[in-house]
Write a protein that holds these residues in place. Structure first.
Motif, PDB file in Angstrom:
ATOM      1  N   ASN A  91      49.145 -35.446 -74.555  1.00 50.56           N
ATOM      2  CA  ASN A  91      49.472 -34.091 -74.729  1.00 50.56           C
ATOM      3  C   ASN A  91      48.317 -33.217 -74.017  1.00 50.56           C
ATOM      4  N   GLN A  92      47.189 -33.735 -73.927  1.00 52.45           N
ATOM      5  CA  GLN A  92      46.113 -32.948 -73.146  1.00 52.45           C
ATOM      6  C   GLN A  92      46.450 -32.542 -71.585  1.00 52.45           C
ATOM      7  N   GLU A  93      46.895 -33.549 -71.061  1.00 46.59           N
ATOM      8  CA  GLU A  93      47.283 -33.540 -69.683  1.00 46.59           C
ATOM      9  C   GLU A  93      48.659 -32.619 -69.415  1.00 46.59           C
ATOM     10  N   ALA A  94      49.583 -32.847 -70.377  1.00 44.91           N
ATOM     11  CA  ALA A  94      50.838 -31.868 -70.302  1.00 44.91           C
ATOM     12  C   ALA A  94      50.210 -30.400 -70.640  1.00 44.91           C
ATOM     13  N   HIS A  95      49.276 -30.126 -71.564  1.00 44.72           N
ATOM     14  CA  HIS A  95      48.836 -28.592 -72.056  1.00 44.72           C
ATOM     15  C   HIS A  95      48.222 -28.118 -70.599  1.00 44.72           C
ATOM     16  N   MET A  96      47.271 -29.227 -70.144  1.00 42.40           N
ATOM     17  CA  MET A  96      46.567 -28.570 -69.095  1.00 42.40           C
ATOM     18  C   MET A  96      47.406 -28.075 -67.748  1.00 42.40           C
ATOM     19  N   ALA A  97      48.152 -28.890 -67.596  1.00 41.58           N
ATOM     20  CA  ALA A  97      49.355 -28.653 -66.525  1.00 41.58           C
ATOM     21  C   ALA A  97      50.182 -27.355 -66.658  1.00 41.58           C
ATOM     22  N   LEU A  98      50.715 -27.214 -68.065  1.00 38.38           N
ATOM     23  CA  LEU A  98      51.095 -25.955 -68.482  1.00 38.38           C
ATOM     24  C   LEU A  98      50.391 -24.677 -68.558  1.00 38.38           C
ATOM     25  N   ASP A  99      49.189 -24.728 -68.892  1.00 39.08           N
ATOM     26  CA  ASP A  99      48.273 -23.775 -68.922  1.00 39.08           C
ATOM     27  C   ASP A  99      47.984 -23.314 -67.671  1.00 39.08           C
ATOM     28  N   THR A 100      47.875 -24.146 -66.708  1.00 41.40           N
ATOM     29  CA  THR A 100      47.295 -23.675 -65.185  1.00 41.40           C
ATOM     30  C   THR A 100      48.660 -23.109 -64.642  1.00 41.40           C
TER      31      THR A 100
END
Length: 221
Positions: A91-100
């Motif tokens: 989830n952290q990786e997905a959220h970081m990618a989406l936030d970027t």
């Protein structure tokens, strides 16, 4: 075959709009929303592909390895910790990618919104020249009620230059239209000033205020 979920370019970028949009407000809102919708759709597709990949991997492990380790073989508390850790990292990786992606899209929208808000309003009208009919000399201030950023003048709506005579031109704030060393058209407070003739050699060719001639202007606010 791997699916590419990257977004190299938006289908409907804001930059494809004309400098002065003429579309309805609803269409303009839709165009601003379109890039964010593309990001959301790509994220949803990526999440769906991730779920399908998990199912395929689990099936391959089950079919390939006899006695494969499943989570139900672990102590319940340990299984919950392992699953929680994996889900958290994913989830952290997905959220970081989406936030970027969202921050990039927001930055582009902010810049483009600022550019659109800086576009000029255009006003137009006419004036009649007032220079002395005998000497051809005379300047006139045309009052607009605002100080324009730019002004464009054409005699009879078509003439800017004819042979060596100047009948029109464009002036910007701080940059008057010049004929040699003499101004032909300049922006002043709440309007602009049009010149015709003077005593110097170059300005005798300036005719932006000839007696009784009609001039068309575009004022950019």
């Amino acid at each position: 075959m791997n699916t590419n979920y990257t977004i190299p370019a938006f289908t409907e970028p804001i930059t494809s709009l004309p400098d002065t949009p003429t579309c309805e407000a609803a269409e303009l809102k839709r165009r601003f929303q379109a890039p964010a919708d593309e990001v959301r759709e790509a994220h949803n597709a990526l999440a769906e592909a991730h779920e399908k990949l998990d199912e395929k991997v689990e099936g391959i492990v089950t079919e390939t390895f006899t006695g494969a380790i499943h989570e139900n073989m672990f102590d319940e508390e340990l299984a919950e910790k392992l699953n929680g850790k994996a889900d958290e990292e994913s989830n952290q990786e997905a959220h970081m990618a989406l936030d970027t992606r969202l921050k990039t899209a927001e930055t582009k929208l902010t810049v483009q919104s600022g550019q659109i808000s800086q576009k000029s309003e255009v006003y137009f009208g006419t004036y009649t020249g007032t220079a002395d009919p005998h000497t051809g000399i005379g300047n006139q201030v045309i009052t607009l009620g605002f100080t324009p950023k730019a002004i464009l003048v054409l005699r009879h709506g078509v003439d800017i230059q004819e042979d060596t005579w100047s009948y029109g031109g464009m002036a910007l704030t701080g940059h008057p239209a010049m004929r040699g060393q003499d101004p032909a058209l300049e922006i002043v407070t709440n309007g602009f000033k049009a010149y015709s003739g003077n005593n110097s050699t170059s300005s005798t060719r300036i005719r932006l205020n000839d007696d009784s001639d009609q001039y068309y202007y575009f004022a950019f606010k």
